[in-house]
Design a protein around this motif. Structure first.
Motif, PDB file in Angstrom:
ATOM      1  N   PHE A 114       0.818  -1.206   0.000  1.00  0.00           N
ATOM      2  CA  PHE A 114       0.000   0.000   0.000  1.00  0.00           C
ATOM      3  C   PHE A 114       0.855   1.262   0.000  1.00  0.00           C
ATOM      4  N   GLY A 294      -6.804  -4.177   4.365  1.00  0.00           N
ATOM      5  CA  GLY A 294      -7.404  -3.687   3.132  1.00  0.00           C
ATOM      6  C   GLY A 294      -8.583  -4.518   2.680  1.00  0.00           C
ATOM      7  N   THR A 298     -12.570  -2.722   3.444  1.00  0.00           N
ATOM      8  CA  THR A 298     -13.233  -2.219   2.238  1.00  0.00           C
ATOM      9  C   THR A 298     -14.399  -3.108   1.826  1.00  0.00           C
ATOM     10  N   PHE A 429     -10.983   1.664  -7.556  1.00  0.00           N
ATOM     11  CA  PHE A 429      -9.788   0.938  -7.107  1.00  0.00           C
ATOM     12  C   PHE A 429      -8.526   1.569  -7.700  1.00  0.00           C
ATOM     13  N   THR A 430      -8.613   2.820  -8.099  1.00  0.00           N
ATOM     14  CA  THR A 430      -7.600   3.531  -8.880  1.00  0.00           C
ATOM     15  C   THR A 430      -7.336   2.760 -10.179  1.00  0.00           C
ATOM     16  N   ASN A 435      -2.368   0.297  -9.534  1.00  0.00           N
ATOM     17  CA  ASN A 435      -3.766   0.023  -9.203  1.00  0.00           C
ATOM     18  C   ASN A 435      -3.855  -0.982  -8.059  1.00  0.00           C
ATOM     19  N   CYS A 436      -5.031  -1.124  -7.492  1.00  0.00           N
ATOM     20  CA  CYS A 436      -5.244  -2.001  -6.333  1.00  0.00           C
ATOM     21  C   CYS A 436      -5.062  -3.461  -6.726  1.00  0.00           C
ATOM     22  N   TRP A 439      -8.517  -5.778  -6.446  1.00  0.00           N
ATOM     23  CA  TRP A 439      -9.819  -5.332  -6.964  1.00  0.00           C
ATOM     24  C   TRP A 439     -10.669  -6.496  -7.467  1.00  0.00           C
ATOM     25  N   THR A 475     -10.343   4.742   4.515  1.00  0.00           N
ATOM     26  CA  THR A 475     -11.538   4.334   3.776  1.00  0.00           C
ATOM     27  C   THR A 475     -12.659   5.275   4.201  1.00  0.00           C
TER      28      THR A 475
END
Length: 490
Positions: A114, A294, A298, A429-430, A435-436, A439, A475
């Motif tokens: 992260f 995470g 979420t 999720f960008t 990116n995540c 996702w 979050t």
């Protein structure tokens, strides 16, 4: 002759003038509008309280445009809510590193995917990608189904309780799923299971405060403000919990036992890297800590916000119920396959619209490691902090129309998401280089959970959508959490 005090006063005035001129120079040369703010403070005084941040950003963006520049103390920062600028940022090799505010995450959760800096991030991401492959995610479906079946039995007791806050129940539930799918172990029966969830939330609260108030990075400041005791206890408890799981996995991982298991479960991947000398024990703990937090946090909030919004807009709830009922005619428990999730077209619209109006992570920070040239030709110099404002980009009337700030799943119908929508206008999720990693995990797990919860129960609330107040957090958070009334469906 000037006295010493007058000299000091003159130097102080000159210093202020220098800072002010430097800021004006940035604004004029970069041609990015925005508030200059006060000497020393910049706009920091406007962003002290979490509940003010999203609102203040909205005011700045409305006044100066979708990309602005200002200062936090002496630090220049850009706020971006224009999809093209956001794409320029997220796809640039000069913007891979997270912003300095994520040092708070390092303190609370350790240095993992992260927040870790490149090039270490690129190495870790490549090493950990196998734990989130499509094949591995499909292997989690039995766990998603089994655990949600147990959640249904807990929901059976709720219709008699009136309006009820579902978030704590969902957080405990998603923590149970997360530890099984990422760590390979079912820990719900552990004596301190509920305490671990509370410890994660204590850490999250302090981390968020540290992001906004950098002076809280100092331990003595946290002690003076009464935060350190619970924060230290929570970090210690989480670390002990993770170490126990890791040591248990290491003790079980004989050559014979590994052959009978999926080697690509997250903890298997990290402990294998440990044995090969690629990771040390701290790497394993830090990566595990961040992935557990995470995933469970979420997922729980995404599920809750979908149920909450459908309770506020019952016409859409009935449409998604009819779709799920067509796939699963009988109420009660049922197995949801991956093929089933691909047929839940309207549920897809609902989930996407929920993440549009309430993005899981409202703000994402980056910093430039080299000069970044935007598509417009503007050059953002090395060392500038960038805040990507997903919250306001997702609610922009210029992008999503005059009703952008309300909930309507039709926003994601094919004719509404065609060529006119920029591919970076919706990034829950960008996107881009960093990116995540989770996702796809989130997408599959949320669909399985919601399919069962929406098939078996209906949801109502007396809370109005327009009364929701959003608070910046790692979050997104609600100032007041609406309670839901649940009724059994047949």
């Amino acid at each position: 002759m000037l006295t010493w005090s007058l000299w000091c006063g003159l130097l102080f005035v000159l210093w202020i003038y220098f800072l002010w001129s430097r800021r004006r120079f940035y604004l004029l040369t970069l041609k990015i509008p925005g508030p200059i703010g006060y000497p020393f403070l910049g706009m920091a005084h406007k962003l002290i309280h979490r509940e003010d941040i999203l609102n203040e950003f909205g005011i700045y963006l409305a006044k100066h445009g979708p990309t602005i520049m200002s200062w936090l103390g002496p630090i220049p920062f850009v706020i971006a809510s224009d999809p093209q600028v956001v794409q320029d940022i997220l796809t640039s090799p000069h913007c891979v590193n997270k912003g300095i505010i994520y040092r708070a995450v390092d303190d609370g959760m350790g240095v993992g995917l992260f927040s870790i800096k490149d090039p270490r991030w690129s190495v870790h991401r490549k090493l950990l990608n196998p734990a989130f492959s499509h094949k591995v995610l499909l292997s989690f479906l039995p766990i998603f189904n089994k655990e949600t079946a147990q959640l249904l039995s807990q929901f059976d007791d709720l219709p008699s309780k009136g309006e009820y806050n579902l978030i704590p129940l969902l957080q405990n539930f998603t923590m149970g799923i997360t530890t099984q799918t990422t760590m390979g172990l079912d820990v719900k029966s552990e004596a301190n299971f509920n305490s671990i969830v509370e410890s994660y939330h204590c850490c999250l609260e302090t981390i968020t405060d540290m992001c906004i108030s950098p002076w809280l990075h100092f331990k003595w400041v946290r002690q003076l403000t009464g935060r350190e005791k619970n924060y230290h206890r929570s970090k210690t408890e989480i670390r002990a919990f993770l170490k126990k799981l890791i040591q248990k996995r290491l003790a079980e991982d004989t050559e014979d036992s590994i052959k009978s298991k999926d080697k690509n479960i997250f903890l298997h991947v990290t402990t294998d890297l440990l044995k090969r000398g690629v990771f040390d024990l701290t790497n394993v703990e830090d990566e595990s800590n961040q992935v557990v937090f995470g995933a469970f946090e979420t997922t729980a909030k995404t599920v809750y916000y979908v149920l909450m919004l459908l309770a506020m807009f019952p016409q859409y709830q009935e449409k998604v119920f009819e779709e799920i009922k067509s796939l699963f005619p009988d109420s009660g428990d049922f197995e949801v396959t991956y093929e089933d999730t691909q047929q839940m077209v309207y549920l897809d619209l609902v989930i996407n619209e929920s993440m549009r109006v309430i993005p899981p992570i409202p703000l994402v920070s980056r910093q430039t490691s080299g000069d970044l040239t935007l598509s417009s030709g503007t050059v953002i110099p090395k060392g500038v902090q960038i805040m990507i404002d997903i919250f306001h980009m997702h609610r922009s009337k210029k992008i999503w129309g005059p009703e952008a700030e309300t909930f309507n799943p039709d926003n994601f119908l094919a004719h509404n998401t065609g060529g006119e929508k920029h591919p970076y206008a919706f990034i829950p999720f960008t996107k881009g280089i960093r990116n995540c990693i989770g996702w796809r995990y989130a997408s599959i797990s949320v669909k399985v959970i919601l399919a069962k919860l929406l098939r078996n129960f209906s949801y109502k609330t007396s809370f109005k959508f327009e009364d929701l107040v959003f608070i910046e957090d790692v979050t997104i958070k609600l100032k007041t959490v609406p309670k839901l009334q649940i009724q059994k469906r047949t």
